[in-house]
Design an enzyme around this catalytic site. Sequence first.
Site, mmCIF file in Angstrom:
data_model
loop_
_atom_site.group_PDB
_atom_site.id
_atom_site.type_symbol
_atom_site.label_atom_id
_atom_site.label_comp_id
_atom_site.label_asym_id
_atom_site.label_seq_id
_atom_site.Cartn_x
_atom_site.Cartn_y
_atom_site.Cartn_z
ATOM 1 N N CYS A 101 8.125 34.800 26.329
ATOM 2 C CA CYS A 101 8.969 35.840 26.244
ATOM 3 C C CYS A 101 8.250 37.303 26.290
ATOM 4 O O CYS A 101 7.725 37.099 24.794
ATOM 5 C CB CYS A 101 10.121 35.675 25.641
ATOM 6 S SG CYS A 101 11.011 37.113 25.463
ATOM 7 N N LYS A 111 0.800 -1.432 0.299
ATOM 8 C CA LYS A 111 -0.523 0.243 0.256
ATOM 9 C C LYS A 111 0.588 0.800 -0.047
ATOM 10 O O LYS A 111 1.704 1.698 1.206
ATOM 11 C CB LYS A 111 -0.963 0.217 1.200
ATOM 12 C CG LYS A 111 -2.107 1.323 1.634
ATOM 13 C CD LYS A 111 -3.158 0.260 2.391
ATOM 14 C CE LYS A 111 -4.007 2.088 1.849
ATOM 15 N NZ LYS A 111 -3.723 3.396 2.616
ATOM 16 N N ASP A 118 1.896 4.760 -0.255
ATOM 17 C CA ASP A 118 1.461 5.826 0.772
ATOM 18 C C ASP A 118 2.141 7.556 -0.337
ATOM 19 O O ASP A 118 2.985 8.137 -0.486
ATOM 20 C CB ASP A 118 2.709 6.402 2.047
ATOM 21 C CG ASP A 118 1.638 7.186 3.052
ATOM 22 O OD1 ASP A 118 0.510 7.911 2.210
ATOM 23 O OD2 ASP A 118 2.235 7.412 3.998
#
Length: 675
Positions: free
Chosen positions: A430, A120, A122
């Site tokens: 910050c 399969k 991808d």
Amino acid sequence: MKQTTVPPEAKKRATELQKTISYHDKKYYDQAEPEISDFEYDRLYRELKDLETTYPSLKTADSPTQRVGGTTSKHFKTLPHRVPMLSLDNTYSLEELEEFDQRVHKGLGAEKYEYVCELKIDGVSMELVYEEGILVHALTRGDGEKGDDVIENVKMIRGLPHQLKGINIPKRVEIRGEVFFTREDFEKINQEREEQDEPLFANPRNTASGTLKTIDPKEAAKKPLHILLYYVFSPNELPFETQKESLQWLKKLGFPEDPHHRLCKTIGEVHAYCEEYQAKRDSIGFDCDGVVLKVNSYQQREKLGTTSKIPRWAIAFKFAAQKAETTLKAITLQVGRTGAITPVAELEPVLLEGTTVSRATLHNEDEIKRKDLRAGDRVIVEKGGSVIPKVLQSLPEKRKGSEKVFKMPSTCPVCGSKLEREEGEAAWRCENAACDAQVERRIEHFCGRDAMDIRGAGPAVVKQLLDEKLIRDYADLYTLKEKDVANLERKAEKSAQNLIGQIDESRKRTLGRFLFGLGIRHVGVHVAEILATRYKDLWSVSEAAVEELTVIDGIGPIVAHSIAAFFDTASNIKILKKLEKSGVNLKRLKEEEPSGDQPFLGQTFVFTGELRGYSRKEAEDTAKKLGAKASGSVSKLTTYVVAGEAAGSKLKKAKELGVEVITEDQFNAMVKKYS
Ligand code: AMP
Ligand code: ZN
């Protein structure tokens, strides 16, 4: 224009090159049978381009530099799939494969059957449509019912036949498969991007998808996409009876062959295949996330049929996300553009799904506490599919005692100012806008694609400019001189010129891009565009009060406050003044003006009383369609109160606040003027 006489040998060479390049274009784009390497082709192309730049009269309309090889498709047409492109049933467990097998067995009665196992891949699913043997469409899966025809880009895939030759070619045949990059090619693409100081692509699949959607096929051609086909569909006309035979048929026609598929006679053989590839998935050269198991016989598939969502004759066995154990060497902190502090896991490099993982985001302090991650811990990292790696857990049993519990420092690791954490927020921040890290991120953001789009100023260049003290903020970019940049290490004269040219070019960007580029917290591309449509220039945005901003559709109170706070800060105004002095465009451009159908943009209507021609909702929709905001209550920010019969308290309130009250007829007249 200056006239230059063209030396005869230049003319001769140009004609020669045009002919040669056209020939190779045809070979490459139309016949997919290139005779020369990309490198060789580029060399010829550049030589011609240079000649034409020196002697513009050589640039004839039919020169190959003036067109893209093959035809260009500027837009992708959306076309229906004749048979919907469905999902596959899937499972992570071998036992469930057994159950699938039993269902097949039952569905086929006493018949014998076989499976074909395939990887399969991808990548991006693709449907090729051949009519009379000619490739006529290449559709993406889209929503399963219809997809985009990206044929011009698909034609650039090397080795893909544009024409099927042989006997028994069906009148129309649909062939489905997967388009992808090999891991090696993907790494190469990213390496080049790194050298060019361009942002890296996230993973091969997204890059394949992006490449298929490239507007200019010539750009797509530069990237070595691959395709493997795994399903042939042509009702009543199939020149074969099984999956295995269909794959052989494809091979005979010249399609690239998938060397990994295997005919399996029993579910036991299927198990073995799944286990074998689960173990060696890293060595096959491309991303695959499982195994697809298909009943071999087309006739038996017919018998088994399809539910509304998935075929009953196929199933995907998915590989479990890969995990690996490694050492969490340290937890470092990253300071973002708006000051948010993100902890990062610095890992002992470890191989996961074919890539080396050495860093992973830890998101925030709470996440570290929840997982009890300590510097020095042995940890489990996971990478599922092509997602960003994450640290799953620590292994406390392996602790030696020297591991350090994470403690969020009270001050910024870069500038030392005190960190703050807002109520309800996960991140410490910050708050020092002059913090070196924030300054750097802000300049990177300003130069980014969706902002001022200064391509030559990627993160590495920005860092150098700061290190060399050539700039201190983004406004300083516009005072850079070629000689400043030329002195930079690593930068050759030519790219320095480019950089200055690109900076110069960026003076003309839209107000929307500019506003986005400023890096105001909560102001994304979309909000920036809204502001640019609403206000004529930067200074009018800067003068807008919070109440005024909040009224604008798409801008809420948090965003409005953030905008106002930005323009209330003296240091920001100083930078804006510098930008103005440098001739950077701060005005709304023509293309950003509110379009004709939004004449009520920025206005707020309140409807009250009984209207003759509309329900309340219809009236509000009418106003909204023209760009207005409709509100249920009157305030001093209301533009108009439209008063119908028996209007009550709202009318009174409007009068108190001095808001303009109009009748339904007046409202109609306003609407009519625009529609
Ligand atoms: P899913 O999207 O998880 O439902 O899986 C279905 C998708 O798997 C299909 O749309 C294909 O793009 C992809 N796929 C990859 N390799 C194969 C293969 N050998 N056979 C069928 N589908 C495949
Ligand atoms: Zn700081």
